[in-house]
Design an enzyme around this catalytic site. Structure first.
Site, PDB file in Angstrom:
ATOM      1  CB  ALA A 199       1.064 -12.886  15.671  1.00 31.50           C
ATOM      2  NE  ARG A 207      -0.268   1.032  10.588  1.00 24.32           N
ATOM      3  CZ  ARG A 207       0.746   0.879   9.749  1.00 24.32           C
ATOM      4  NH1 ARG A 207       1.058   1.855   8.901  1.00 24.32           N
ATOM      5  NH2 ARG A 207       1.445  -0.244   9.750  1.00 24.32           N
ATOM      6  N   GLY A 234      12.734  -1.151   3.116  1.00 25.49           N
ATOM      7  CA  GLY A 234      14.121  -1.551   3.220  1.00 25.49           C
ATOM      8  C   GLY A 234      14.711  -1.756   1.839  1.00 25.49           C
ATOM      9  CG  ASN A 266      -0.155  -1.915   7.095  1.00 24.32           C
ATOM     10  OD1 ASN A 266       0.000  -2.875   7.841  1.00 24.32           O
ATOM     11  ND2 ASN A 266       0.706  -1.610   6.133  1.00 24.32           N
ATOM     12  CE1 TYR A 283     -43.151 -14.055   4.129  1.00 27.28           C
ATOM     13  CE2 TYR A 283     -45.129 -14.903   5.202  1.00 27.28           C
ATOM     14  CZ  TYR A 283     -43.747 -14.844   5.091  1.00 27.28           C
ATOM     15  OH  TYR A 283     -42.969 -15.585   5.936  1.00 27.28           O
TER      16      TYR A 283
END
Length: 457
Positions: free
Chosen positions: A9, A14, A142, A230, A368
């Site tokens: 979502a 960026r 984290g 990102n 062609y």
């Protein structure tokens, strides 16, 4: 039941693109399709895709009848965050289900990793598990803090970590596994009491831990699998990584790739052994290359079939079919709907469009061939034009077996050159030519003595 909740979502600002981030491609396949495919191969029973920005574009791009689409409301007055996104899937989750939360912009996650992670979660009887990784430089991630039982005690974000915690190298990948009942309980207790006023899924780990639940941490073996996209540079990095894997697999299967760094092959392409791929080659879509062929240099083939022992040199081929032992190029262009038989020669600066060329026929240069049907062993000379368009309709040129069309001839469709017929060079053919007939359609040459004198003085 095994369920994957795939988060797609995000706005992806960026990327600086009108295209939703998860629809950007790595080696020809959308980021989110990699995640969906990995879920399928891992044996996921139900896939739930959480959409927000670019919802309609994403749904239109995915031919996935077995995917459940749920929308995360966006805009003023609505909270954001990974926890809020997962809340949109809650009605599809049963208490006894096992739920893995994946990210639509993390395309390299493998089906084996999904399967092993969920098996670990169930085997260890965890209420929640975190997929972790060890980074030498974990800045920005984290940190995973484990307790004395080696379970995950809590996750500390970089901005909240003290100096000692910052030394921890095990990080949170952002991929989680939950028991259905535990996840729903944690979602009910999430709040937006943070600097971003968002619902964080990481808080669900702490909520369950505080309730005395077991929290597992499963360490991934290859950190590339959790690499997200990102921005365009990160997209490039994953393209290079995936490209090297694809090229390596082909080489291990018996294909010679002269310079893998300059060769781009999409995942959906198949190549048989003893084929040689020269530098600058681009193979896309549902392309299939037969054995003992030579492709390149500098050829681009899209959604096409190439037979055995065939050469495509410095040419472009789109949605076409090429037989065995045929040569194309250099500098030829096969447009959609072209079908070349066996032993055909399409030479330099020849363009073929929506035409069938029979076995052993050749157009060696500067022609062609549009909307035509050419039989076997036909010679089409230099400068021949299939005049297929009358300003309103496309018309068909038919040349039957063993016919010969001389150089610089115009075949004004609809017209048929019958078997064994011969068209003299320089002719403009507007009527059918019968079998074994010589057709000459040009003005008689007239020489006027002396008329060129002083012309260029």
């Amino acid at each position: 039941m095994n369920i994957s909740v795939i988060l797609a979502a995000g706005e992806g600002t960026r990327m600086k693109s009108k295209l939703p981030k998860v629809l950007h491609k790595v080696c020809g396949k959308e980021l989110v399709k990699y995640v969906l495919d990995a879920s399928d191969k891992a044996g996921i029973d139900k896939k739930i895709l959480i959409l927000g920005h670019g919802r309609d574009k994403i749904m239109d791009s995915l031919d996935e009848s077995d995917v459940i689409f749920e929308e995360q409301p966006v805009g003023e007055g609505f909270p954001y965050g990974t926890g809020y996104a997962v809340m949109q899937a809650e009605k599809h989750i049963g208490d006894d289900d096992t739920v893995i939360v994946l990210n639509g912009d993390v395309p390299m996650i493998r089906e084996e990793t999904i399967r092993d992670f969920m098996e670990y979660h169930n085997r260890e009887k965890c209420s929640a598990s975190v997929l972790t990784a060890v980074f030498e430089n974990p800045f920005g991630y984290g940190r995973i803090v484990r307790d004395e039982k080696d379970q995950v005690a809590f996750i500390v974000e970089q901005k909240d970590a003290d100096e000692e915690t910052k030394l921890i190298k095990e990080i949170n990948s952002g991929i989680y596994c939950f028991n259905g009942s535990g996840l729903k309980e944690a979602l009910k207790n999430l709040d937006t009491d943070n600097s971003q006023n968002e619902y964080y899924l990481t808080d669900a780990i702490g909520i369950l831990k505080n309730k005395g639940c077991k929290i597992g941490g499963y360490l991934i073996g290859d950190n590339v699998e959790i690499s997200g996209v990102n921005n365009r540079y990160q997209l490039h990095e994953l393209n290079e990584y995936k490209k090297s894997l694809i090229n390596k697999e082909h080489m291990l299967n018996g294909v010679t790739i002269i310079d893998p760094s300059s060769t781009y092959i999409e995942e959906s392409v198949t190549i048989e052994r003893d084929t040689v791929i020269y530098p600058g080659t681009i193979l896309e879509g549902t392309t299939s290359i037969g054995e003992d062929s030579i492709i390149g240099p500098n050829s681009r083939i899209i959604d096409s079939f190439v037979g055995k022992g065939t050469s495509v040199d410095n040419s472009k081929v789109i949605s076409s079919r090429i037989g065995n032992g045929t040569t194309v190029g250099p500098f030829a262009y096969l447009r959609p709907g072209s079908e070349l038989g066996d032993g055909v020669k399409i030479g330099d600066f020849v363009e073929v469009k929506n035409s069938k060329i029979g076995d052993g026929s050749k157009a060696s240069h500067l022609a062609y061939l549009g909307d035509g049907e050419v039989g076997k062993n036909v010679n089409i000379g230099c400068g021949v034009i299939f005049v297929n368009y009358d300003g309103k309709n496309k018309n068909k040129t038919i040349i039957e077996d063993n016919a010969f069309v001389g150089s610089n001839s115009n075949l004004v469709a609809p017209v048929t050159i019958s078997e064994g017929a011969y068209v003299a060079c320089g002719s403009t053919i507007t009527e059918n030519v019968e079998e074994e007939t010589l057709a000459i359609a040009r003005a008689r040459q007239v020489n006027k003595n002396g008329k060129a004198k002083n012309k260029y003085k």
